[in-house]
Design a protein around this motif. Sequence first.
Motif, PDB file in Angstrom:
ATOM      1  N   LEU A   1      57.436  55.132  37.279  1.00  0.00           N
ATOM      2  CA  LEU A   1      58.139  56.115  36.457  1.00  0.00           C
ATOM      3  C   LEU A   1      57.622  57.522  36.735  1.00  0.00           C
ATOM      4  O   LEU A   1      58.389  58.490  36.745  1.00  0.00           O
ATOM      5  CB  LEU A   1      57.976  55.772  34.977  1.00  0.00           C
ATOM      6  N   GLY A   2      56.316  57.641  36.960  1.00  0.00           N
ATOM      7  CA  GLY A   2      55.749  58.938  37.312  1.00  0.00           C
ATOM      8  C   GLY A   2      56.321  59.464  38.611  1.00  0.00           C
ATOM      9  O   GLY A   2      56.598  60.663  38.745  1.00  0.00           O
ATOM     10  N   LYS A   3      56.521  58.581  39.576  1.00  0.00           N
ATOM     11  CA  LYS A   3      57.126  58.986  40.852  1.00  0.00           C
ATOM     12  C   LYS A   3      58.551  59.470  40.626  1.00  0.00           C
ATOM     13  O   LYS A   3      58.989  60.448  41.241  1.00  0.00           O
ATOM     14  CB  LYS A   3      57.099  57.806  41.830  1.00  0.00           C
ATOM     15  N   CYS A   4      59.283  58.787  39.744  1.00  0.00           N
ATOM     16  CA  CYS A   4      60.641  59.230  39.410  1.00  0.00           C
ATOM     17  C   CYS A   4      60.611  60.641  38.824  1.00  0.00           C
ATOM     18  O   CYS A   4      61.414  61.507  39.194  1.00  0.00           O
ATOM     19  CB  CYS A   4      61.290  58.268  38.425  1.00  0.00           C
TER      20      CYS A   4
ATOM     21  N   LEU B   1      58.361  63.000  39.180  1.00  0.00           N
ATOM     22  CA  LEU B   1      58.002  63.989  40.195  1.00  0.00           C
ATOM     23  C   LEU B   1      59.165  64.320  41.108  1.00  0.00           C
ATOM     24  O   LEU B   1      59.179  65.369  41.751  1.00  0.00           O
ATOM     25  CB  LEU B   1      56.815  63.490  41.021  1.00  0.00           C
ATOM     26  N   ASN B   2      60.144  63.423  41.167  1.00  0.00           N
ATOM     27  CA  ASN B   2      61.309  63.658  42.020  1.00  0.00           C
ATOM     28  C   ASN B   2      62.533  64.090  41.219  1.00  0.00           C
ATOM     29  O   ASN B   2      63.660  63.959  41.692  1.00  0.00           O
ATOM     30  CB  ASN B   2      61.616  62.402  42.838  1.00  0.00           C
ATOM     31  N   GLY B   3      62.292  64.605  40.006  1.00  0.00           N
ATOM     32  CA  GLY B   3      63.368  65.247  39.268  1.00  0.00           C
ATOM     33  C   GLY B   3      64.101  64.401  38.257  1.00  0.00           C
ATOM     34  O   GLY B   3      65.112  64.843  37.714  1.00  0.00           O
ATOM     35  N   VAL B   4      63.637  63.184  37.985  1.00  0.00           N
ATOM     36  CA  VAL B   4      64.295  62.334  36.993  1.00  0.00           C
ATOM     37  C   VAL B   4      63.701  62.643  35.622  1.00  0.00           C
ATOM     38  O   VAL B   4      62.508  62.418  35.384  1.00  0.00           O
ATOM     39  CB  VAL B   4      64.114  60.833  37.321  1.00  0.00           C
ATOM     40  N   ASN B   5      64.516  63.164  34.729  1.00  0.00           N
ATOM     41  CA  ASN B   5      64.037  63.495  33.387  1.00  0.00           C
ATOM     42  C   ASN B   5      63.950  62.241  32.530  1.00  0.00           C
ATOM     43  O   ASN B   5      64.820  61.368  32.604  1.00  0.00           O
ATOM     44  CB  ASN B   5      64.963  64.510  32.730  1.00  0.00           C
ATOM     45  N   MET B   6      62.930  62.171  31.714  1.00  0.00           N
ATOM     46  CA  MET B   6      62.736  61.006  30.849  1.00  0.00           C
ATOM     47  C   MET B   6      61.855  61.404  29.673  1.00  0.00           C
ATOM     48  O   MET B   6      61.204  62.449  29.681  1.00  0.00           O
ATOM     49  CB  MET B   6      62.084  59.860  31.635  1.00  0.00           C
ATOM     50  N   ASP B   7      61.850  60.553  28.660  1.00  0.00           N
ATOM     51  CA  ASP B   7      61.005  60.754  27.490  1.00  0.00           C
ATOM     52  C   ASP B   7      60.049  59.571  27.379  1.00  0.00           C
ATOM     53  O   ASP B   7      60.397  58.544  26.792  1.00  0.00           O
ATOM     54  CB  ASP B   7      61.859  60.872  26.232  1.00  0.00           C
ATOM     55  N   PRO B   8      58.836  59.678  27.933  1.00  0.00           N
ATOM     56  CA  PRO B   8      57.910  58.535  27.917  1.00  0.00           C
ATOM     57  C   PRO B   8      57.460  58.131  26.523  1.00  0.00           C
ATOM     58  O   PRO B   8      56.996  57.009  26.319  1.00  0.00           O
ATOM     59  CB  PRO B   8      56.731  59.021  28.764  1.00  0.00           C
ATOM     60  N   LEU B   9      57.597  59.039  25.541  1.00  0.00           N
ATOM     61  CA  LEU B   9      57.187  58.696  24.181  1.00  0.00           C
ATOM     62  C   LEU B   9      58.062  57.599  23.585  1.00  0.00           C
ATOM     63  O   LEU B   9      57.664  56.964  22.602  1.00  0.00           O
ATOM     64  CB  LEU B   9      57.235  59.946  23.290  1.00  0.00           C
ATOM     65  N   LYS B  10      59.223  57.378  24.180  1.00  0.00           N
ATOM     66  CA  LYS B  10      60.096  56.303  23.692  1.00  0.00           C
ATOM     67  C   LYS B  10      59.497  54.923  23.951  1.00  0.00           C
ATOM     68  O   LYS B  10      59.971  53.928  23.402  1.00  0.00           O
ATOM     69  CB  LYS B  10      61.459  56.398  24.367  1.00  0.00           C
ATOM     70  N   LEU B  11      58.460  54.860  24.806  1.00  0.00           N
ATOM     71  CA  LEU B  11      57.788  53.579  25.048  1.00  0.00           C
ATOM     72  C   LEU B  11      56.905  53.174  23.867  1.00  0.00           C
ATOM     73  O   LEU B  11      56.501  52.016  23.772  1.00  0.00           O
ATOM     74  CB  LEU B  11      56.936  53.667  26.316  1.00  0.00           C
ATOM     75  N   CYS B  12      56.605  54.131  23.020  1.00  0.00           N
ATOM     76  CA  CYS B  12      55.710  53.861  21.890  1.00  0.00           C
ATOM     77  C   CYS B  12      56.508  53.758  20.599  1.00  0.00           C
ATOM     78  O   CYS B  12      57.630  54.264  20.490  1.00  0.00           O
ATOM     79  CB  CYS B  12      54.668  54.984  21.760  1.00  0.00           C
ATOM     80  N   ASN B  13      55.935  53.088  19.621  1.00  0.00           N
ATOM     81  CA  ASN B  13      56.563  53.039  18.311  1.00  0.00           C
ATOM     82  C   ASN B  13      56.607  54.438  17.712  1.00  0.00           C
ATOM     83  O   ASN B  13      55.671  55.223  17.875  1.00  0.00           O
ATOM     84  CB  ASN B  13      55.780  52.099  17.391  1.00  0.00           C
ATOM     85  N   PRO B  14      57.682  54.766  17.016  1.00  0.00           N
ATOM     86  CA  PRO B  14      57.763  56.115  16.428  1.00  0.00           C
ATOM     87  C   PRO B  14      56.666  56.337  15.402  1.00  0.00           C
ATOM     88  O   PRO B  14      56.298  55.438  14.647  1.00  0.00           O
ATOM     89  CB  PRO B  14      59.157  56.130  15.781  1.00  0.00           C
TER      90      PRO B  14
END
Length: 455
Positions: free
Chosen positions: A237-240, A242-255
């Motif tokens: 996911l980190g590689k993605c 770095l290559n311009g793919v936007n994401m919200d990694p906080l969604k992997l955790c419980n709110p």
Amino acid sequence: LVDVILAMGINPDGIVGHSVGELGCAYADGSLTSEEAVLAAYWRGRCIKEAKLPPGGMAAVGLSWEEARLQCPPGVVPACHNSEDTVTVSGPAAAVSEFVKELKGRQIFAKEVNSSGVAFHSYYMAQTAPTLKSALLNIIVPKPRSKKWISSSIPESNWHSDLAKYSSAEYHVNNLVSPVLFQEALKHVPHNAVVIEIAPHCLLQAILKRSLGSKCTFVGLMKRGHQDNVEFFLTSLGKCFLNGVNMDPLKLCNPVKLPVPKGTPMISPLVGWDHEVSWDVPAAEDFPTGTSGSHGGATYEIDISLNSPDNYLIGHTIEGRVLFPATGYLVLAWRSLAKMKGYVYNEMPVKFENVNIYRATILPSEGKVKLKVNIMESSGSFEITEGDTLVCSGSISVLSAPVETVDRNQEEELPLTSSDVYKELRLRGYDYGPDFRGILRTNIEVFGKTTESNI
């Protein structure tokens, strides 16, 4: 995996599946529910197992699709068009093994694939079609396929057909009994795409790289045999990202609901700082002002304490005292002029004239020495003062053309090594440290009454 990346906001622009991977496409596309996808995969495997098909085999061969079609022996058929020069053939186990031996004898790549004794995507699969269709009709509610999903089981010339428009029982039966047109589907992938492989193992990475070229970025989310696939997944996911793919990694955790309950552990003790690399932090005076009409004064603080970037100056010791180098005054004038002109100083060539040094500046082991530079912008005359005392003056101007060098005929050479030079200087009170020993070797050339040193 699909749920995780979608939850993080990674929404694909296109989806392509290989063989049974089209069930995964249907789920990612929203045209199969999770229950439908799992049951469809189950009944696909069960129908093949209960069909009691003749022993089959598959093999990857280094042939083009047309070459495989012409060279396959009776009973063996091209089953998967993986790339321009790689095809998976399928058919009776004995015939496939014999074909592999034949190709190897001709120095053509051929390797049998473990398909559990099943000749997938061959004419054998027609025997399972009626049973599989009957099962899938009770499971799948047909839904339109989106334009994101590029079919690899129906030729592009038939994409307008009803069979191609819906994720239905008929579509997924056709997937099993038809050849995999993966190479044809990959032609619709943009040349600079980020390609994410969703599978239990990064099996298609080599095929994707060979088919799509070096401008694409290839990421596999799982790797068989890796000691920590969670780490592998997050690294991918980190590689993605770095290559311009936007994401919200906080969604992997419980709110987290704020304020957090009393006793919630702090995250700061879990964060470690890596001090292996020293980063250069520029000071304000290192930046140009950007306007030519700025003031001509600048103040520089010289600090040779242990943790200061100026600490290297302790190597400029003369007769037991640390002195600010004479060339240091010139550098300060150079930096000040560059700041006035809006340039980086070491990219702006300058010329000094009429330089006079009136006194040495002694640098204390503790505390700072302030040197102020004043430049007359109209004439280029500069003065450097320590407190109210003048220490250096001269004239500085920007060079409009490179300096011409004068060639002279060499008459005599007296070679000296670095140790020879600094030994002589030390005997005269100049105890230079390593940072000030820039002379590696020198030749003393004598021209009449003039002696020069080429460094």
